[in-house]
Design a protein around this motif. Structure first.
Motif, mmCIF file in Angstrom:
data_model
loop_
_atom_site.group_PDB
_atom_site.id
_atom_site.type_symbol
_atom_site.label_atom_id
_atom_site.label_comp_id
_atom_site.label_asym_id
_atom_site.label_seq_id
_atom_site.Cartn_x
_atom_site.Cartn_y
_atom_site.Cartn_z
ATOM 1 N N ASN A 193 0.839 -1.212 0.000
ATOM 2 C CA ASN A 193 0.000 0.000 0.000
ATOM 3 C C ASN A 193 0.864 1.249 0.000
ATOM 4 O O ASN A 193 0.569 2.216 -0.712
ATOM 5 C CB ASN A 193 -0.929 -0.008 1.218
ATOM 6 N N VAL A 194 1.949 1.241 0.782
ATOM 7 C CA VAL A 194 2.852 2.394 0.809
ATOM 8 C C VAL A 194 3.527 2.569 -0.535
ATOM 9 O O VAL A 194 3.618 3.687 -1.080
ATOM 10 C CB VAL A 194 3.890 2.225 1.939
ATOM 11 N N LEU A 195 4.003 1.457 -1.122
ATOM 12 C CA LEU A 195 4.672 1.533 -2.419
ATOM 13 C C LEU A 195 3.708 1.995 -3.510
ATOM 14 O O LEU A 195 4.034 2.855 -4.339
ATOM 15 C CB LEU A 195 5.251 0.166 -2.767
ATOM 16 N N LEU A 196 2.503 1.420 -3.521
ATOM 17 C CA LEU A 196 1.527 1.785 -4.545
ATOM 18 C C LEU A 196 1.039 3.215 -4.355
ATOM 19 O O LEU A 196 0.701 3.891 -5.348
ATOM 20 C CB LEU A 196 0.344 0.806 -4.498
ATOM 21 N N LEU A 197 1.005 3.692 -3.126
ATOM 22 C CA LEU A 197 0.632 5.079 -2.892
ATOM 23 C C LEU A 197 1.629 6.027 -3.544
ATOM 24 O O LEU A 197 1.243 7.047 -4.140
ATOM 25 C CB LEU A 197 0.553 5.341 -1.388
ATOM 26 N N ALA A 198 2.912 5.693 -3.468
ATOM 27 C CA ALA A 198 3.923 6.530 -4.117
ATOM 28 C C ALA A 198 3.765 6.499 -5.634
ATOM 29 O O ALA A 198 3.853 7.549 -6.308
ATOM 30 C CB ALA A 198 5.321 6.045 -3.716
ATOM 31 N N VAL A 199 3.524 5.313 -6.204
ATOM 32 C CA VAL A 199 3.346 5.201 -7.658
ATOM 33 C C VAL A 199 2.111 5.971 -8.117
ATOM 34 O O VAL A 199 2.149 6.713 -9.118
ATOM 35 C CB VAL A 199 3.246 3.717 -8.067
ATOM 36 N N ASN A 200 1.003 5.831 -7.393
ATOM 37 C CA ASN A 200 -0.218 6.545 -7.768
ATOM 38 C C ASN A 200 -0.056 8.053 -7.618
ATOM 39 O O ASN A 200 -0.612 8.826 -8.423
ATOM 40 C CB ASN A 200 -1.390 6.045 -6.917
ATOM 41 N N ALA A 201 0.674 8.489 -6.595
ATOM 42 C CA ALA A 201 0.894 9.931 -6.441
ATOM 43 C C ALA A 201 1.671 10.490 -7.620
ATOM 44 O O ALA A 201 1.369 11.583 -8.134
ATOM 45 C CB ALA A 201 1.638 10.197 -5.129
ATOM 46 N N ILE A 202 2.678 9.758 -8.090
ATOM 47 C CA ILE A 202 3.446 10.202 -9.256
ATOM 48 C C ILE A 202 2.562 10.249 -10.491
ATOM 49 O O ILE A 202 2.579 11.219 -11.265
ATOM 50 C CB ILE A 202 4.650 9.274 -9.471
ATOM 51 N N ASP A 203 1.756 9.178 -10.716
ATOM 52 C CA ASP A 203 0.890 9.143 -11.905
ATOM 53 C C ASP A 203 -0.166 10.236 -11.871
ATOM 54 O O ASP A 203 -0.463 10.856 -12.901
ATOM 55 C CB ASP A 203 0.220 7.766 -12.010
ATOM 56 N N ILE A 204 -0.762 10.472 -10.711
ATOM 57 C CA ILE A 204 -1.794 11.515 -10.615
ATOM 58 C C ILE A 204 -1.191 12.879 -10.896
ATOM 59 O O ILE A 204 -1.769 13.705 -11.635
ATOM 60 C CB ILE A 204 -2.464 11.472 -9.221
ATOM 61 N N ASN A 205 -0.020 13.138 -10.362
ATOM 62 C CA ASN A 205 0.628 14.434 -10.573
ATOM 63 C C ASN A 205 1.121 14.594 -12.003
ATOM 64 O O ASN A 205 1.134 15.714 -12.539
ATOM 65 C CB ASN A 205 1.804 14.582 -9.595
ATOM 66 N N TRP A 206 1.493 13.475 -12.647
ATOM 67 C CA TRP A 206 2.098 13.555 -13.982
ATOM 68 C C TRP A 206 1.069 13.393 -15.103
ATOM 69 O O TRP A 206 1.100 14.112 -16.103
ATOM 70 C CB TRP A 206 3.177 12.471 -14.084
ATOM 71 N N LEU A 207 0.142 12.409 -14.949
ATOM 72 C CA LEU A 207 -0.746 12.030 -16.044
ATOM 73 C C LEU A 207 -2.144 12.629 -15.947
ATOM 74 O O LEU A 207 -2.764 12.930 -16.972
ATOM 75 C CB LEU A 207 -0.871 10.499 -16.110
ATOM 76 N N LEU A 225 -8.596 -0.521 -4.011
ATOM 77 C CA LEU A 225 -8.944 0.811 -4.512
ATOM 78 C C LEU A 225 -7.737 1.492 -5.165
ATOM 79 O O LEU A 225 -7.870 2.194 -6.163
ATOM 80 C CB LEU A 225 -9.494 1.664 -3.369
ATOM 81 N N GLN A 226 -6.558 1.273 -4.585
ATOM 82 C CA GLN A 226 -5.363 1.843 -5.202
ATOM 83 C C GLN A 226 -5.071 1.195 -6.553
ATOM 84 O O GLN A 226 -4.587 1.864 -7.471
ATOM 85 C CB GLN A 226 -4.160 1.679 -4.260
ATOM 86 N N ASN A 227 -5.360 -0.088 -6.674
ATOM 87 C CA ASN A 227 -5.221 -0.741 -7.983
ATOM 88 C C ASN A 227 -6.234 -0.202 -8.984
ATOM 89 O O ASN A 227 -5.958 -0.149 -10.184
ATOM 90 C CB ASN A 227 -5.369 -2.251 -7.835
ATOM 91 N N ALA A 228 -7.422 0.193 -8.517
ATOM 92 C CA ALA A 228 -8.388 0.839 -9.405
ATOM 93 C C ALA A 228 -7.842 2.174 -9.909
ATOM 94 O O ALA A 228 -8.010 2.530 -11.087
ATOM 95 C CB ALA A 228 -9.714 1.039 -8.680
ATOM 96 N N ILE A 229 -7.170 2.932 -9.026
ATOM 97 C CA ILE A 229 -6.528 4.184 -9.454
ATOM 98 C C ILE A 229 -5.430 3.892 -10.462
ATOM 99 O O ILE A 229 -5.258 4.619 -11.457
ATOM 100 C CB ILE A 229 -5.971 4.923 -8.217
ATOM 101 N N LEU A 230 -4.684 2.808 -10.244
ATOM 102 C CA LEU A 230 -3.649 2.414 -11.197
ATOM 103 C C LEU A 230 -4.257 2.069 -12.553
ATOM 104 O O LEU A 230 -3.696 2.393 -13.609
ATOM 105 C CB LEU A 230 -2.885 1.216 -10.637
ATOM 106 N N ALA A 231 -5.420 1.418 -12.549
ATOM 107 C CA ALA A 231 -6.108 1.102 -13.805
ATOM 108 C C ALA A 231 -6.551 2.374 -14.524
ATOM 109 O O ALA A 231 -6.514 2.445 -15.760
ATOM 110 C CB ALA A 231 -7.311 0.196 -13.530
ATOM 111 N N VAL A 232 -6.979 3.386 -13.767
ATOM 112 C CA VAL A 232 -7.325 4.664 -14.382
ATOM 113 C C VAL A 232 -6.097 5.276 -15.058
ATOM 114 O O VAL A 232 -6.186 5.834 -16.166
ATOM 115 C CB VAL A 232 -7.904 5.626 -13.330
ATOM 116 N N SER A 233 -4.936 5.163 -14.437
ATOM 117 C CA SER A 233 -3.706 5.679 -15.039
ATOM 118 C C SER A 233 -3.384 4.937 -16.331
ATOM 119 O O SER A 233 -2.940 5.550 -17.317
ATOM 120 C CB SER A 233 -2.540 5.543 -14.048
#
Length: 539
Positions: A291-305, A366-374
């Motif tokens: 969850n901590v690792l995926l939170l960092a990845v999702n934060a980068i994708d949300i800010n970038w994409l 839910l974080q994987n759902a955010i990853l799917a949106v990315s």
């Protein structure tokens, strides 16, 4: 007791144990529908494309099965059966409208599923129904041949010839199947075998001018297909295997958790609790860290994409989408697999840590759902800059299935659903997506989108390789091709090659002329589709 006498007494019983079951004779309806179906198959499909003929044959199969099904049969009360009947008719109508390959696939799968649920009406799993139908279809033509008997008033020679003729038919069918496999795998073998078959066909044409060898083989294919659709061979193995599964997980009091080892110095109950605690700690560590690792990845994708993404000059968007999409999709599937692993047994009933475990897994889903949106945004930016292709449409529908799968994972976490339940629900979702794909006129929509003047490059070779119903779109945008900076086609090595606008326009004109000739030659109604008729009227 005399052992010889004992063996003699037991022999009839042992012999009967190894004997084959009695052959079920064909019903009067099957005897009538089989030749009718073979003749109908030959009339509808010989030298014809797929179109209205598939809808007609689908109606024939559905009507035949419902006619032979007893009024109070359990299959008539199966919702899955009527779902597949509706899906078969819908896919058949889409074949009559568009004639696309995905519509043909959807119609074939729907009919097989319908036959599977008629064979075993208590089945729920789509995959098992498909395997049941395939097994039955593979045996049906043999069952029909075993029911065929030589006329009684013939001599011994005629009956012997009839017997060996039926016996040799099975090796010939197997030989034909291997011939098709080798022809696909070896181009040289295909060329030589085609010459040999053509020579054999010419020789038979000299002997029998009205019958061709290819038509005879096609007639045999019609017999195999019709026998599989009309004659139901009971297949119980998959229904028996499915009967072991349930929709929800039950507490297993006689097993240890996967991390547990029974020790003689502990009481059984305390050992079981200790094992669940170990597995809970492992699961909590996994969910917490990822969850901590995926939170960092999702934060980068949300800010970038997600907000204001603009590709930099020289940015390789294709590599960015292809490699990133595949990796992220694999990550989502791996996450779903890990959740299924930890929530497969008694950890669902470990009350001291179950609320924490459920919420940790829910946050991860839910974080994987955010990853799917990315992933969807990556695909969207690629379409926005390069146009639509088949794989990009496939990614969209795969993401739709991914979101549905994540919802079912949440159901497993909070309702203690079994893996069987998830497979059943997701298999139905895959079937629904297949019908959605069959309902789309995707090639025309792709051409209409890709021919917009805002694109700096248009792959005209890709558009010309599409079905003929795309040609009106190409003709409508023919004059605009002169304003496109780059027009490309693939050369013989698969590399993109630039061509001039007048060359692209000439290729469109040649494709239109060739399609008109082909349409006038194949003007029979069997292979006609509404889209082809409409295309001919527009051209």
């Amino acid at each position: 007791m005399n052992p010889t006498a004992e063996s003699a007494e037991q022999w009839p019983l042992n012999h009967a144990a190894f004997a084959q079951p009695a052959l079920t004779p064909l019903t009067a309806a099957q005897k009538l529908l089989l030749p009718l179906g073979v003749v109908l198959f030959d009339w509808l499909f010989w030298r014809e494309n797929g179109g209205v003929n598939i809808l007609v044959f689908t109606i024939f199969i559905i009507g035949s099965q419902l006619l032979m099904l007893p009024r109070h049969a359990p299959a008539r009360r199966s919702g899955y059966l009527w779902l597949m009947v509706g899906g078969s008719l819908f896919a058949g109508m889409m074949m009559a409208v568009y004639g696309s390959g995905v519509a043909a696939l959807a119609c074939t799968v729907s009919l097989l599923l319908m036959l599977g649920y008629i064979n075993q009406p208590h089945l729920k799993l789509v995959l098992y129904a498909l395997l049941t139908a395939a097994n039955s279809v593979a045996q049906a033509w043999l069952r029909v041949l075993r029911n065929v008997r030589a006329p009684r008033n013939t001599g011994a020679g005629a009956r012997r010839s009839w017997f060996y003729g039926r016996l040799l038919l099975v090796p010939l069918v197997i030989l034909g199947a291997f011939h098709l496999l080798f022809a696909v795998a070896n181009p040289r073998y295909e060329e030589l075998s085609s010459r040999a078959l053509a020579a054999l066909g010419n020789w038979l044409a000299m002997l029998l001018p009205d019958i061709s060898f290819a038509h005879f083989l096609f007639f045999l294919l019609g017999f195999v297909v019709t026998a599989g659709a009309i004659v139901t061979v009971p297949v119980y193995v998959f229904a028996d295997h499915e009967s072991r599964f349930g929709e929800f997980i039950r507490r297993q009091r006689d097993r240890l958790a996967s991390f547990g080892v029974r020790r003689p110095d502990f009481r059984w109950k305390n050992t079981r609790t200790l094992d669940l605690r170990k597995e809970f700690l492992a699961a909590a560590a996994v969910f917490g860290l990822v969850n901590v690792l995926l939170l960092a990845v999702n934060a980068i994708d949300i800010n970038w994409l997600w907000f204001g993404f603009v590709p930099a000059k020289g940015f390789d968007l294709a590599q960015f989408v292809h490699e990133g999409t595949y990796v992220l999709i694999f990550s989502i599937l791996l996450a779903m697999g890990i959740v299924l692993w930890f929530f497969r047994r008694n950890l669902n009933f470990y009350q001291p840590g179950l609320p924490w475990l459920r919420w940790g897994a829910t946050v991860w889903v839910l974080q994987n759902a955010i990853l799917a949106v990315s992933v969807g945004l990556r695909n969207y930016y690629y379409i926005l800059n390069s146009g639509i292709a088949y794989k990009r449409i496939g990614v969209c529908f795969f993401l739709l299935l991914t979101f549905f799968g994540l919802v079912t994972v949440l159901l497993k976490i909070w309702q203690r659903r079994s893996a069987y339940s998830l497979i059943r629900l997701n298999a139905l979702a895959v079937y629904a997506v297949l019908l959605m794909l069959a309902a789309g006129n995707w090639e025309v929509w792709m051409a209409r989108y890709n021919l917009q003047p805002r694109f700096r490059n248009i792959d005209i070779g890709f558009l010309l390789a599409m079905p003929g119903r795309v040609l009106p779109e190409l003709v409508a945008h023919r004059a605009q091709l002169a304003q496109v900076p780059s027009l490309t086609i693939e050369d013989e090595y698969g590399q993109a090659k630039s061509i001039a606008a007048f060359d692209a326009q000439a290729r469109i004109d040649a494709a239109v002329a060739a399609w008109k000739i082909q349409y006038s030659i194949n003007s029979d109604w069997q292979g006609l589709t509404y889209a082809d008729w409409e295309t001919y009227q527009e051209l």
